[in-house]
Every structure is written in structure tokens, then in C-alpha cells.
Design an enzyme around this catalytic site. Structure first.
Site, PDB file in Angstrom:
ATOM      1  N   GLU A 120       4.980  89.389 -45.387  1.00 37.18           N
ATOM      2  CA  GLU A 120       5.211  90.003 -46.692  1.00 37.18           C
ATOM      3  C   GLU A 120       4.900  88.988 -47.780  1.00 37.18           C
ATOM      4  O   GLU A 120       5.290  87.822 -47.694  1.00 37.18           O
ATOM      5  CB  GLU A 120       6.667  90.462 -46.834  1.00 37.18           C
ATOM      6  CG  GLU A 120       7.040  91.618 -45.927  1.00 37.18           C
ATOM      7  CD  GLU A 120       8.478  92.076 -46.124  1.00 37.18           C
ATOM      8  OE1 GLU A 120       9.037  91.882 -47.216  1.00 37.18           O
ATOM      9  OE2 GLU A 120       9.050  92.598 -45.172  1.00 37.18           O
ATOM     10  N   GLU A 126      14.439  90.167 -42.394  1.00 32.19           N
ATOM     11  CA  GLU A 126      14.933  88.992 -43.126  1.00 32.19           C
ATOM     12  C   GLU A 126      16.432  88.751 -42.880  1.00 32.19           C
ATOM     13  O   GLU A 126      17.259  88.846 -43.809  1.00 32.19           O
ATOM     14  CB  GLU A 126      14.668  89.144 -44.623  1.00 32.19           C
ATOM     15  CG  GLU A 126      13.196  89.166 -44.963  1.00 32.19           C
ATOM     16  CD  GLU A 126      12.911  89.020 -46.448  1.00 32.19           C
ATOM     17  OE1 GLU A 126      13.801  89.293 -47.270  1.00 32.19           O
ATOM     18  OE2 GLU A 126      11.783  88.638 -46.794  1.00 32.19           O
TER      19      GLU A 126
HETATM   20  C1  GLA Z   1      11.361  90.793 -48.847  1.00 34.78           C
HETATM   21  C2  GLA Z   1      11.978  91.992 -48.181  1.00 34.78           C
HETATM   22  C3  GLA Z   1      11.409  93.267 -48.747  1.00 34.78           C
HETATM   23  C4  GLA Z   1      11.453  93.246 -50.246  1.00 34.78           C
HETATM   24  C5  GLA Z   1      10.747  92.027 -50.764  1.00 34.78           C
HETATM   25  C6  GLA Z   1      10.790  91.925 -52.269  1.00 34.78           C
HETATM   26  O1  GLA Z   1      10.066  90.585 -48.394  1.00 34.78           O
HETATM   27  O2  GLA Z   1      11.772  91.961 -46.798  1.00 34.78           O
HETATM   28  O3  GLA Z   1      12.160  94.348 -48.243  1.00 34.78           O
HETATM   29  O4  GLA Z   1      12.788  93.243 -50.670  1.00 34.78           O
HETATM   30  O5  GLA Z   1      11.348  90.883 -50.249  1.00 34.78           O
HETATM   31  O6  GLA Z   1      10.139  90.777 -52.736  1.00 34.78           O
END
Ligand code: GLA
Length: 678
Positions: free
Chosen positions: A298, A142
């Protein structure tokens, strides 16, 4: 169809791993992402490298037939790195450091970070390029999620370098940015800094270039890691996880560098309409690489832990949102995370295997979803949509700048146009204005504030070729430096539209309708603007007595060669044109001089669809039902907690049974093939 989640074995004693793998098999998990935040475990101290534990994890997974999406672990440097090299830390616009203790505190342009992270990736890639479990590489995590912009010294050096390669010399930059205004003229690139805190608003050209630079600097990081992975002989596809319509990174510029698009998505279960925003991001992800299925990398099985109030998902809602992604082109469903953490910031975040164990509803739903996904037939790619919605990061960046007629949230307005189409079950692709648009029947260009000459040519060709183009407000306002064209507003589009804008007329904006992803300053400006006194709406009237409500802008049009379809009914422009249409070649181009409210968007969209003969694949009046299409397979989802009925005949794509109308309970879904068009 792949199924799984982020797996963090480093958070658990090794005895737990065998249980993890047994449970993964029980849940039908086929792939897990490993190593996302494992830097400190892989390099416990400077110079050290310990991957024997990871060897054991990968072997264990491989023996169980579970594939691995191996992460490069570069998203959170261990404290030893910044302790030895404080210059690695990112800085805010005031020059204050982002200290370690969370994650993503590094300056993306820091030479120390780059060297250290590349060294780590090199070791991982050389060790695992040919490991049979590794089927995908997951670079970083991210990008810019928390740290949108970095104003550190290394950012300053890199920004200057980026500007040097963009502009032939400093005077070209001075002209582009208009630096005679407020005596900002530079004598050398060395005088330029990132847009750190200043007494008042900053140069718009400089702000826009800094956003371009930031996206490019992050892309450089991604490409640097990818190059190392390839140099080690790895041939698996490479991805990094996107975050839907995320403001800081121009995902469209990045898309061609990813072998597969992957996305993280957390619609708020407390908002009954959040599935619609999720549909928008699914369509965006699919459209970034239309020929390759994407991965939902995710999502949460139930509640997240980072909102002010974190509602659990309702029974079935997790499957409904997962199937939404599948119906809109995803070939993999993953979660953050496999096993709920006992410690650390995200310990309250739901997971596939909850801390409360396997007697829980969440676990049962996880197992059920694994079984359901494994029973799905091979799905064709999503059908090309008849309608395209223009979405362009450059326009978004420029619109997010200060000192405009009104504070606008570009993405939220685009999302509302998408929602109008979504409520009618009409498939939509999300496109760049300069791409080949000839496959579409209708193109909606919402707030296309900044259009390149290539984009103007593509839109013109689209219309001449028989398409219907709706330019919906704030169109063709600025050039690539966020200054104006010599001929004024709408300079490039005026011949196609037969009309031009002469003044933009800001109205007090409505409060934000969605959870915004805008950087804080934009969200704050929006909230402050929405609290101002003044007119909020304008009425637009059609000659047959219908009307709609406009928001944000009441632009004054000068019509030269177009039909006026509607005029303002109140306000200072009462009686003046608000919606125009001009035929050109085999198509037509419309200009709408305001931003309609939701009902107004729906009525305009309905009319465009009707005139172009575009119909939804299934006639469904209930707007809580979603229909999406992949080849001849329709995915029908009930996003409500009520039982609904859908009139449809065909064959159940999973069981092969004849379908003659379906009844869907709360959050249930069905895949039907061979449906006759509505
Ligand atoms: C994102 C991040 C994860 C985690 C989630 C929490 O997907 O990549 O590492 O922090 O958010 O919702």
C-alpha cells in the site's frame, strides 16, 4: 511485476463493478486486494454468512485476467460483535474501552474475537482455497497500527500465560525483573497485570516482557489464521502487510512465517528528504527475507488524509517512489486504494481512480506507471550489500523504556546512519546482530543496547573473519531483562573492543528529525527532553585536526587494549577517548562513545568505506539522485524537481538502447544494465 491496489467493491453498487474492472485493465492492473474490511458485508449479522457478492467479484476479476490477493477481513469486527460481547473491546492503560466506530478496536487476546474471526476465516478459506483468481492470502491488516498495546482483562490473562511459559516459576521472574526494588515482589503469576497506569515509572523488565508478549500475541493471531487457510487446502502464499520500521511488532521474528513480505509506505510528499526514510524501510523489507522479492502493498497515489497537512505528490513522484521500491527488491506495486471512497474517514485519501475521474493527472500517472511496470525486464534479486546496519526490535523496545541517561529514538538514529550510506549510494542490508554476518565488509551497530550472547558471538566472528565493526553508542548496556550484567556496561563486548563504558553521560537530545512511529509516550518524552536546558553537543577531535559533533551521549570510556582514534575536545570529558579501534583476527572493532550529527555520520562512514575498499556502484555526487542495484541492473532515480545529469554508460534495461550519460527530469528514473563499476 504485479500492479494494483486495495479494492473495496462492498462500498459501491454492483453496477460500478464492471466499470472498475474495465478501468483496471486500462491501467494495467494485474492484481487487487479484496475484502480487507468486508467482515460486516460477509457476516451482516451473527451467524449469517453471505459471500455470493464476493463470488461475483472474484469471477468478474478472474474473467478479466486480474489476480486476487484475498484478505481475511478480520481487522475490523462489525458492531454486532462488541454489542453482544463488550469484553471483546481493547482497553487503554487507564482501563477505558476503545469503542467501535473506527477500526482495530478488538482485544487481540479476546477469546470471543479469536473464535469469531477464526470462524470467518474458515468460511472464506473453505470457499476460496481453490478459486483460480486467488493468488495470495492477506491476513488481517496492519497489525497494531492504531492500537499499539491492549491492557484489557483478556490481555492480562494471556500475559500471565505467556510469562508462565517464559519463566520456570514466579521467583525466576522476580529475579529477572529485580522485584526487590520498590517492593514489587510477586507471590504468584496471578498478581501480574499488563503495565496499566501506575503512579510512576514501571519495572523495566516487566515493560520489556509486555512488548515481547504483545508482538507474540499478534503473531499468534496471524498464525492462527494462516493455519486455517492451510487446513482448507489453500496452497497460495500468505502475507500480512507490515508498516516499515514499526515499533510494536518484531517483524524479524515474524518474517519466517510470511511466505512473502509486504509493506505499506507513506513518505510525506511535503518533506523533500522523505524518500531517504522510504529507502530505509525498503531495505529493511528486502532484508527480512532476502531470497524472496517483497511487495509494496500500500502507498498513496497522491495525498493521504491522516496528517495535519496532506500535500499531494508532485508530478512523477509516485512513479519515483514506486521505482525506488522496485530498485530495492520489490516485485509488486500496490496502492491504498483502487477507487476513492465517497464516504467514510478516508474519503479525502487519494486513490488510483480519483473521485474527480479519469481526466486527472493522478489517473494518467496511474496508467503510465502500469504501462512502465509491464515493460520492465525480469529483474534479478537485489545484490547482497557490502554494508550491514544492525536493527533489532529488542534493543528498540528496551531503549524506548523510561529512566535512561537520555531519551533516544532508536529507529530514527538507525535511519540516520542508513541515510549517511544512502547519500553515498552505497547498498545496505539491515540485519539482526545474531545472524551470520560473514558476507559483509562493514557492520554498523547503532545503539546496540541489548545484545544476546549469540549476537556477541556473531559480531566477534565477523570481526575475526576480516570485517570492520563500528559499535556506535549505547552498546551492550543491558541483559535480556533490561538489567545490567554483573561486570557492568559493555561486559560482553569489552574483550573485542579493548574498551568499556563506565558512564553514559546524557546530553539534551536534538528535536526529532523525522516523523516518528514511536508510541505517543516516547514521542512526548523526546519532545520534552529536547526542550530542556543544558548541553546539546560535544566535539570529538581527531589527531589530524578533523572533528565531528556528537549528540545524545558523551560516554566515558575506559580503554584497556585499543587505539584511541579521537578524543572529546570539550565538556567534562575533554581529552578523554571518544572513538577507539582494536584489531582482532583479520578485522577490527571500533567503539564510538556518542551519536554523531548527520555530517559526523557521513565523515565516519566515508572513512570506513575507504578503509574497507567499498565503493558505490555508481559515482554520483548529487544526493537527490538514488542508485540501487539488482544484479547487473542499476535503477537511477531523480528524487528532485530539478533536471539532473548522471554520468553513466551501459544499456537501457527497458529499451535496450545504448546509454551514454542520462538526463533525468523531475522525478524521472532510468534502469541501466551493464554499467562498469565506479
Ligand atoms: C494503511 C491501511 C489502509 C488505509 C491507509 C491510509 O495502508 O492499511 O487501510 O487506512 O493506510 O493511508
Amino acid at each position: 511485476m504485479r500492479y494494483g491496489g486495495d479494492y473495496y467493491p462492498e462500498q459501491w453498487p454492483e453496477e460500478v463493478w464492471a466499470d472498475d474492472v474495465a478501468r483496471m485493465r486500462e491501467a494495467g492492473v494485474t492484481m487487487v486486494t479484496v475484502g480487507v474490511f468486508a467482515w460486516a458485508r460477509l457476516q451482516p449479522e451473527p451467524g449469517a454468512f453471505d459471500a455470493e457478492w464476493l463470488d461475483r467479484v472474484l469471477d468478474l476479476l478472474h474473467d478479466a485476467g486480474i489476480e486476487v490477493d484475498l484478505a481475511t477481513a478480520t481487522a475490523s469486527p462489525p458492531p454486532w460483535l462488541s454489542a453482544a460481547h463488550p469484553g471483546v473491546l481493547a482497553r487503554d492503560a487507564d482501563g477505558a474501552a476503545y469503542w467501535p466506530g473506527s477500526r482495530q478496536h478488538y482485544a487481540p487476546t479476546s477469546p470471543v474475537y479469536r473464535e469469531a474471526s477464526r470462524d470467518l476465516v474458515r468460511r472464506l478459506a473453505e470457499r476460496y482455497a481453490h478459486h483460480p483468481a486467488v493468488r495470495l492470502w492477506h491476513v488481517n491488516n496492519e497489525y497494531a497500527c492504531h492500537l499499539h498495546y491492549d491492557y484489557s482483562e483478556s490481555a492480562a490473562v494471556a500475559f500471565r500465560g505467556w510469562l508462565r511459559s517464559r519463566y520456570a516459576d514466579i521467583d525466576e521472574l522476580n529475579d529477572a525483573w529485580g522485584t526487590w526494588f520498590w517492593s514489587q515482589r510477586f507471590t504468584s503469576f496471578d498478581e501480574i497485570s499488563p503495565p496499566r497506569r501506575a503512579p510512576y515509572s514501571r519495572n523495566p523488565g516487566g515493560l520489556l516482557d509486555f512488548k515481547r508478549f504483545t508482538s507474540d500475541a499478534l503473531l499468534e493471531l496471524f498464525l492462527g489464521e494462516k493455519e486455517i487457510i492451510r487446513a482448507a487446502g489453500a496452497t497460495q502464499p500468505v502475507t500480512t502487510n507490515f508498516m516499515g520500521a514499526f515499533p510494536v511488532v518484531d517483524y524479524r521474528r515474524w518474517a519466517s512465517h510470511l511466505d512473502v513480505i509486504s509493506d505499506d509506505s507513506y513518505p510525506d510528499p511535503a518533506d523533500p528528504e522523505s524518500f531517504r526514510g522510504a529507502a530505509f524501510t525498503r531495505d529493511l523489507m528486502r532484508s527480512l527475507k532476502p531470497d524472496t522479492p517483497w511487495l509494496l502493498m500500500e502507498q498513496a497515489t497522491s495525498a493521504v488524509s491522516w496528517r495535519g497537512a496532506n500535500a499531494p505528490k508532485a508530478p512523477g513522484q509516485m512513479a519515483a517512489l514506486s521505482m525506488q521500491a522496485v530498485g530495492r527488491g520489490a516485485d509488486g506495486i500496490f496502492f491504498f486504494q483502487w477507487r476513492q471512497s465517497r464516504r467514510g474517514s478516508e474519503r479525502f485519501h487519494s486513490a488510483m481512480l480519483p473521485i474527480a475521474g479519469t481526466s486527472t493527472r493522478v489517473w494518467r500517472e496511474v496508467v503510465q506507471l502500469g504501462a512502465d511496470l509491464s515493460a520492465l525486464p525480469e529483474l534479478p534479486p537485489a545484490a547482497p550489500a557490502p554494508v550491514a546496519l544492525v536493527f533489532d526490535w529488542e534493543a528498540w523496545w528496551a531503549i524506548a523504556g523510561p529512566d535512561h541517561p537520555v531519551v533516544l529514538d532508536y529507529a530514527a538514529v538507525a535511519q540516520r546512519w542508513h541515510a549517511a550510506l544512502h547519500r553515498m549510494q552505497v547498498p545496505v542490508d539491515i540485519v539482526h546482530p545474531a545472524q551470520d554476518l560473514s558476507a559483509y565488509r562493514i557492520v554498523i551497530a547503532s545503539l546496540p543496547y541489548l545484545l544476546s550472547p549469540d549476537a556477541v558471538a556473531a559480531l566477534d566472528a565477523f570481526v575475526r573473519g576480516g570485517g570492520t565493526l563500528l559499535v556506535a553508542g549505547f552498546g551492550d548496556v543491558a541483559d535480556e531483562h533490561d538489567g545490567f550484567h554483573a561486570e557492568g556496561f559493555t561486559a560482553q563486548l569489552a574483550p573485542l573492543l579493548g574498551a568499556r563504558v563506565v558512564e553514559h553521560g546524557g546530553l539534551v537530545p536534538p528535536p526529532p528529525a523525522f516523523e516518528l512511529k514511536e508510541p505517543d509516550d516516547v514521542a512526548e518524552r523526546l519532545a520534552a527532553a529536547a526542550a530542556r536546558p543544558g548541553r546539546r553537543e560535544v566535539t570529538v577531535a581527531f589527531s589530524d585536526g578533523r572533528s565531528l559533533t556528537g549528540q545524545y551521549l558523551e560516554e566515558e570510556l575506559e580503554v584497556r587494549d585499543a587505539e584511541v582514534l579521537a578524543t572529546y575536545a570539550d565538556g567534562p570529558l575533554a581529552g578523554k577517548p571518544a572513538l577507539t579501534s582494536r584489531g582482532s583476527g583479520a578485522g577490527r572493532a571500533l567503539y564510538l562513545a556518542t551519536v554523531p550529527d548527520d555530517a559526523g555520520m557521513s565523515s565516519i562512514v566515508a572513512e570506513l568505506l575507504d578503509a574497507a575498499g567499498v565503493r558505490a556502484p555508481l559515482d554520483v555526487a548529487d544526493q537527490r539522485i538514488e542508485v540501487s542495484q539488482r544484479g547487473d541492473v542499476l535503477t537511477i532515480i531523480n528524487h528532485s524537481a530539478d533536471q539532473v545529469e548522471v554520468r553513466v554508460t551501459g544499456t537501457d534495461a527497458v529499451t535496450g538502447e545504448v546509454v551514454d550519460d542520462v538526463r533525468l527530469g523531475a522525478f524521472e528514473w532510468r534502469m541501466v544494465r551493464g554499467v562498469r563499476p565506479a
